[in-house]
Design a protein around this motif. Structure first.
Motif, short mmCIF file in Angstrom:
data_model
loop_
_atom_site.label_atom_id
_atom_site.label_comp_id
_atom_site.label_asym_id
_atom_site.label_seq_id
_atom_site.Cartn_x
_atom_site.Cartn_y
_atom_site.Cartn_z
N VAL A 12 0.62 -1.05 0.02
CA VAL A 12 0.01 0.19 0.00
C VAL A 12 1.20 1.37 -0.03
CG1 VAL A 12 -1.64 1.19 1.14
CG2 VAL A 12 -1.69 -1.03 1.31
N THR A 13 0.65 1.97 -1.06
CA THR A 13 1.45 3.40 -1.04
C THR A 13 0.72 4.38 -0.34
OG1 THR A 13 0.84 4.02 -3.18
CG2 THR A 13 2.63 2.59 -3.27
N GLY A 14 1.55 5.75 0.28
CA GLY A 14 0.77 6.42 0.76
C GLY A 14 -0.04 6.19 2.03
N GLY A 15 0.67 5.50 2.86
CA GLY A 15 0.02 4.77 4.00
C GLY A 15 0.32 5.42 5.15
N ALA A 16 0.74 6.68 5.26
CA ALA A 16 1.00 7.40 6.47
C ALA A 16 -0.02 7.95 7.29
CB ALA A 16 1.92 8.52 6.14
N HIS A 17 -1.31 8.05 6.54
CA HIS A 17 -2.57 8.52 7.33
C HIS A 17 -3.63 8.43 6.40
CE1 HIS A 17 -2.45 11.71 4.07
NE2 HIS A 17 -1.13 12.20 4.73
N GLY A 18 -4.85 8.43 6.63
CA GLY A 18 -5.96 8.61 5.73
C GLY A 18 -6.26 7.11 5.29
N PHE A 19 -6.58 7.31 3.94
CA PHE A 19 -6.99 6.18 3.14
C PHE A 19 -6.03 4.93 3.22
CE2 PHE A 19 -9.37 8.81 -0.14
CZ PHE A 19 -10.50 9.24 0.83
#
Length: 255
Positions: A12-19
């Motif tokens: 999962v990319t962009g997994g630091a917050h949110g979606f």
């Protein structure tokens, strides 16, 4: 419908917050070995901490999705460690702190920066993942776009609407290219969700009247949550979606 990803490896990319965080945790809850990347090291740490708090485990790495060499190295690390790669979720994206401006005030650098994270990142990760998925004869790629890619952006940011539309085009093209190898490629297009600091600022900027107007434009008359987006992603990644590819699913409460 009970989904089970036991034995599967998920990126999962962009997994630091949110979606991204919600998607990573959902896959972990359903048994997958989950690897998460972002450029926000602090946020990644919180994603891992919250997973541990729930008795789950996610591996985190700091990776710039627009850096082809870094992307290849990360995917290589994952496949060497687990021996497989079943699901890729290209979630990294956003507006990079930009705000809506008249067209003539947008610099080429700002335009390219948004394309780099929203489109280049999805392309580079799919490019890195495809060989392993082809050898397996199976794979799932899910791109996270936006309602902005199907219409206009609430932010007024030209590059964001254009990049998300480009990502949808990439989804459809890759679905036809990779389909013969048993790889499906689909897209989730979220509506407005208060999921991170940027969307919180956007929500506050509307004021009471603007917020009411936004809600009145939604069939269900309420905002969704990151978990709503995660549910759509897990469906596309599941066996139940094995004969679905090249599709865009709007998860927006109804427009």
């Amino acid at each position: 419908m009970k989904l089970d990803f036991t034995g599967q490896t998920v990126i999962v990319t962009g997994g630091a917050h949110g979606f991204g965080r919600a998607i990573a945790h959902a896959f972990a809850q359903d048994g997958a070995a989950v690897w998460v990347c972002d450029t926000n090291a602090e946020g990644l740490g919180e994603t891992a901490r919250l997973a541990r708090q729930d008795g789950l485990k996610v591996e985190t790495r700091t990776v710039d999705v627009g850096d082809g060499a870094a992307v290849q190295a990360f995917v290589q690390e994952v496949t060497v460690a687990t021996g497989r790669l079943d699901v890729l979720v290209n979630n990294a994206g956003g507006v990079l702190g930009q705000v809506g401006r008249p067209l003539e005030e947008v610099s080429p650098e700002d335009w390219r920066a948004i394309f780099r994270v929203n489109v280049d990142g999805a392309f580079l990760f799919a490019q890195a993942a495809a060989p392993k998925m082809k050898r397996q004869g199976r794979g799932r790629i899910i791109n996270i776009s936006s309602g902005a890619g199907l219409g206009v952006s609430l932010t007024g940011i030209q590059a964001y609407a254009s990049a998300k539309a480009a990502q949808i085009g990439l989804t459809r093209q890759l679905a036809h290219e990779l389909g013969p190898f048993g790889i499906t490629v689909n897209n989730v297009a979220p509506g407005f969700v208060r999921s991170n600091p940027a969307t919180e600022r956007q929500w506050e900027s509307y004021g009471a009247l603007g917020q009411e107007q936004l809600l009145n434009g939604i069939a269900l008359k309420r905002l969704g949550s990151p978990q709503d987006i995660a549910s759509a992603v897990l469906f596309f990644a599941s066996e139940q979606a094995g004969w679905i590819t090249g599709q865009v699913l709007s998860v927006d409460g109804g427009k």
